[in-house]
Design an enzyme around this catalytic site. Structure first.
Site, PDB file in Angstrom:
ATOM      1  N   ASP A 254      -2.889 -10.816  -2.575  1.00 55.88           N
ATOM      2  CA  ASP A 254      -3.390 -10.252  -1.428  1.00 55.88           C
ATOM      3  C   ASP A 254      -4.843  -9.920  -1.589  1.00 55.88           C
ATOM      4  OD1 ASP A 254      -3.923  -7.971   0.660  1.00 55.88           O
ATOM      5  OD2 ASP A 254      -2.266  -8.699   1.295  1.00 55.88           O
TER       6      ASP A 254
ATOM      7  N   HIS B  13       0.962  -1.172  -0.048  1.00 55.33           N
ATOM      8  CA  HIS B  13       0.127   0.027   0.053  1.00 55.33           C
ATOM      9  C   HIS B  13       0.815   1.193   0.100  1.00 55.33           C
ATOM     10  CE1 HIS B  13      -3.456  -2.356   0.140  1.00 55.33           C
ATOM     11  NE2 HIS B  13      -3.328  -2.828   1.880  1.00 55.33           N
TER      12      HIS B  13
END
Length: 275
Positions: A128, A91
């Site tokens: 993910d 992220h």
């Protein structure tokens, strides 16, 4: 299998191939504040530094760099590495830590492989359950990198909404999965869309943002994968994309049920070693 834990920390030079000086300053300021107040410091609502975070984050990115050096510098029998680190990284964008992530571990490794070892084309594969907005944003403007992701949508961070190819070089490939999606939807996403895109790209190396929070037992989302699904995708990456020959560096991302995380990582490792 060889377990190796070198005491290495990422350098500013290695970080600055991916992150802006302003990004590094935000994180360093949080470390300094932590040293003054001796309690957790919030960078954003989800991203916190606490005692040990500085060493953990610099060691995490440093271990990915070390894995790159290990694979790229050794003889051909060493082809695959799994870097089991926290905090995660996918992220973290070039100029912003977020979503538990301080540095983008995978892209630091990708940039090191390209700058130091002459690797030309790199595929970044992300399974993910959360979309790797940092991986995507850093890879998007570089035609030598391809990013491919399956992820739950809607879900944090609210990106990766466009199915198929996107970006100025059409090197970003996303397949959003609806909440409650299971093995069939996950395998179809990779078999029909993502793996063919990676094969057409013809990478020289593969990096995996290996998050295991799409497991049915994980508390942070609602995709319903099993241990076998993580074994399957790993075998597919090794055999159908890498043809068993390409260097593959897999880096731990999410996974928040420690019991299912252990099983899923074991399935991933066994497939990396045996496929």
């Amino acid at each position: 299998m060889r377990v190796h834990e070198p005491e290495v920390e990422v350098t500013d030079e290695q970080l600055l191939r991916v992150h802006t000086p302003e990004h590094l300053k935000v994180v360093e300021d949080a470390y300094k504040q932590l040293n003054l107040i001796r309690r957790q410091v919030k960078i954003d609502a989800d991203t916190v530094v606490s005692p040990g975070s500085e060493l953990a984050a610099k060691r995490a990115a440093g271990l990915v760099v070390a894995a790159v050096d290990d694979l790229m510098s050794r003889s051909v029998e060493v082809k695959r590495a799994f870097v089991m680190v926290r905090p995660p990284g996918h992220h973290a964008e070039a100029d912003k830590p977020q979503g538990f992530c301080l540095y983008n571990n995978v892209l630091v490794g990708v940039a090191h492989a390209q700058a130091v070892h002459g690797i030309k084309r790199v595929a970044i594969l992300d399974f993910d359950v959360h979309h790797g907005n940092g991986d995507e944003a850093i890879a998007m403007t570089d035609r030598s990198r391809l990013y491919a992701s399956s992820h739950q949508s809607p879900c944090y961070p609210g990106t990766g909404l466009t199915p198929g190819a996107s970006g100025p070089h059409k090197n970003i490939w996303n397949v959003p999965l609806e909440p409650g999606a299971g093995s069939a939807e996950f395998r179809a996403a990779w078999t029909k869309t993502l793996l063919p895109a990676v094969r057409r790209f013809k990478p020289d190396a593969i990096f995996i943002s290996a998050g295991f929070d799409a497991h049915a037992e994980d508390p942070l989302a609602s995709v319903q994968l099993s241990d076998e699904d993580f074994s399957w995708i790993t075998k597919e990456i090794v055999s159908t994309v890498g043809n068993g020959r390409l260097p593959i560096i897999s880096v731990l991302e999410g996974g928040y049920n420690v019991v299912s995380l252990e099983r899923a990582v074991r399935a991933h490792l066994e497939a990396l070693m045996k496929a």
